[in-house]
Scaffold this active site. Structure first.
Site, PDB file in Angstrom:
ATOM      1  N   TYR A   1       9.618   8.050  16.388  1.00  0.00           N
ATOM      2  CA  TYR A   1       9.657   7.836  14.935  1.00  0.00           C
ATOM      3  C   TYR A   1      10.684   8.764  14.282  1.00  0.00           C
ATOM      4  O   TYR A   1      11.481   8.334  13.439  1.00  0.00           O
ATOM      5  CB  TYR A   1       8.262   8.092  14.361  1.00  0.00           C
TER       6      TYR A   1
ATOM      7  N   ILE B   1       3.169   4.438  -0.438  1.00  0.00           N
ATOM      8  CA  ILE B   1       4.363   4.751  -1.218  1.00  0.00           C
ATOM      9  C   ILE B   1       5.000   3.483  -1.785  1.00  0.00           C
ATOM     10  O   ILE B   1       5.433   3.454  -2.942  1.00  0.00           O
ATOM     11  CB  ILE B   1       5.374   5.518  -0.349  1.00  0.00           C
TER      12      ILE B   1
ATOM     13  N   THR C   1      -1.495   8.328   3.058  1.00  0.00           N
ATOM     14  CA  THR C   1      -1.383   6.874   3.032  1.00  0.00           C
ATOM     15  C   THR C   1      -2.172   6.282   4.191  1.00  0.00           C
ATOM     16  O   THR C   1      -2.465   6.968   5.174  1.00  0.00           O
ATOM     17  CB  THR C   1       0.087   6.427   3.155  1.00  0.00           C
TER      18      THR C   1
ATOM     19  N   SER D   1      12.073  10.508   6.811  1.00  0.00           N
ATOM     20  CA  SER D   1      11.050  11.526   7.060  1.00  0.00           C
ATOM     21  C   SER D   1      11.712  12.855   7.377  1.00  0.00           C
ATOM     22  O   SER D   1      12.751  12.886   8.052  1.00  0.00           O
ATOM     23  CB  SER D   1      10.160  11.115   8.235  1.00  0.00           C
TER      24      SER D   1
ATOM     25  N   LYS E   1      14.119   7.832  12.206  1.00  0.00           N
ATOM     26  CA  LYS E   1      14.396   8.343  10.869  1.00  0.00           C
ATOM     27  C   LYS E   1      15.749   9.058  10.826  1.00  0.00           C
ATOM     28  O   LYS E   1      16.450   9.021   9.806  1.00  0.00           O
ATOM     29  CB  LYS E   1      13.264   9.260  10.407  1.00  0.00           C
TER      30      LYS E   1
ATOM     31  N   SER F   1       0.843  -1.205   0.000  1.00  0.00           N
ATOM     32  CA  SER F   1       0.000   0.000   0.000  1.00  0.00           C
ATOM     33  C   SER F   1       0.871   1.244   0.000  1.00  0.00           C
ATOM     34  O   SER F   1       2.097   1.166   0.154  1.00  0.00           O
ATOM     35  CB  SER F   1      -0.931   0.018   1.227  1.00  0.00           C
TER      36      SER F   1
END
Length: 312
Positions: A202, A52, A235, A176, A206, A50
């Site tokens: 997160y 990207i 997304t 990100s 990254k 799903s």
């Protein structure tokens, strides 16, 4: 992260990371960069069912590439596989079921893939997660770190020998822009000491990916490494992990295809490999470096320690 730094980053994102930002930047893209056939080249994409990942898989399949989809959910993966084959007319699309959070399973899969395949031209580390409460996987690793950092490290490190055998090998990691508001905490990679905030964890992961990419570029000069921020993309992962942000940005988020555009460009174009290996890209521009070799050495030491634990 200071409130001021966060606000500046968000305002910059409104201008550059949204759909309008993509449309403005796209006026300077050269469409000839992606007028390529990749028949005979193989591509591995994690999280390809799903968003990207699927958009990248579709773009590559339409150009004739062999696509290896690494996904966690068998039903969704096979549904996406069928859709990609149907729309691209390319039957060289394969599904591999692997949970990137389970690092021993990632290692097992990568070792088996090396034995079963003579080459791999491009690895796209796209899969990721954002868990908002501190949870450990079955191996005792914090789940965000296990998926976003450790899984990426093990998969990439294990497949390096296979990539090195291939012509024009590349590794692209989907990071990100949130990492820009975080300094790498080299002594707390799994957020055991700081207050646990899923969004900040997160962003730390990254940042870790960017530092690892710089390390790999120095360690393996035969392979072209890059890491990219896809912008703010609509997304399923964003809507489920950041519902308030998703609602606030409704109508302004990039499509999955727009989010995958730089990923595909880095994977396919000749122009991309003329850029120095190890760079962080925002909209096909390599404009960010952490430039911290000490951090690179420390994080790689920590990764190696965990990696050794997976092997034992």
């Amino acid at each position: 992260m200071s409130l001021y730094r966060n606000a500046i980053w968000f305002l910059n994102g409104i201008h550059h990371y949204t759909r309008k930002g993509y449309e403005a930047a796209a006026q300077n893209f050269d469409p000839k960069d992606l007028e390529v056939s990749v028949v005979g080249r193989s591509f591995m994409i994690t999280g390809a069912n799903s968003g990207i990942g699927k958009a990248a898989a579709m773009a590559i399949a339409k150009r004739g590439g062999t696509v290896h989809m690494v996904c966690r959910n068998k039903e969704r993966a096979e549904e996406a596989q069928s859709d990609i084959i149907s729309q691209s007319g390319n039957t060289e699309v394969y599904v591999h079921i692997v949970d990137m959070c389970q690092t021993s399973k990632v290692l097992e899969f990568a070792e088996a893939f090396k034995k079963q395949h003579a080459s791999l031209h491009v690895l796209i580390n796209n899969a990721g997660c954002m868990v908002h409460k501190r949870e450990l996987n079955s191996e005792g690793l914090e789940k965000n770190f296990a998926t976003n950092t450790m899984g990426v490290y093990i998969l990439t490190q294990t497949l390096v020998p296979l990539l090195q055998k291939s012509r024009d090998p590349r590794v692209i990691t989907v990071s990100s822009g949130g990492m820009l508001v975080q300094k790498l905490r080299v002594v707390d990679l799994q957020t055991e000491k700081e207050r646990f905030d899923g969004v900040m964890v997160y962003a730390q992961n990254k940042r870790q990916q960017v530092v690892l990419t710089e390390h790999w570029a120095r360690a393996h000069p035969v392979i072209h490494f890059s890491v990219t921020h896809p912008g703010w993309v609509d997304t399923p992962a964003v809507s489920s992990s950041m519902p308030e942000f998703h609602r606030m940005m409704e109508g302004r988020l990039r499509t999955a295809e727009q989010g995958a555009d730089t990923v595909v460009w880095l994977a396919l174009s000749r122009a991309a490999v003329r850029k120095r290996s190890g760079q962080f890209f925002q909209g096909k521009q390599d404009n960010v470096r952490t430039n911290d070799p000490t951090a690179s050495l420390w994080i790689c030491f920590e990764m190696y320690s965990c990696f050794s634990g997976c092997r034992s």
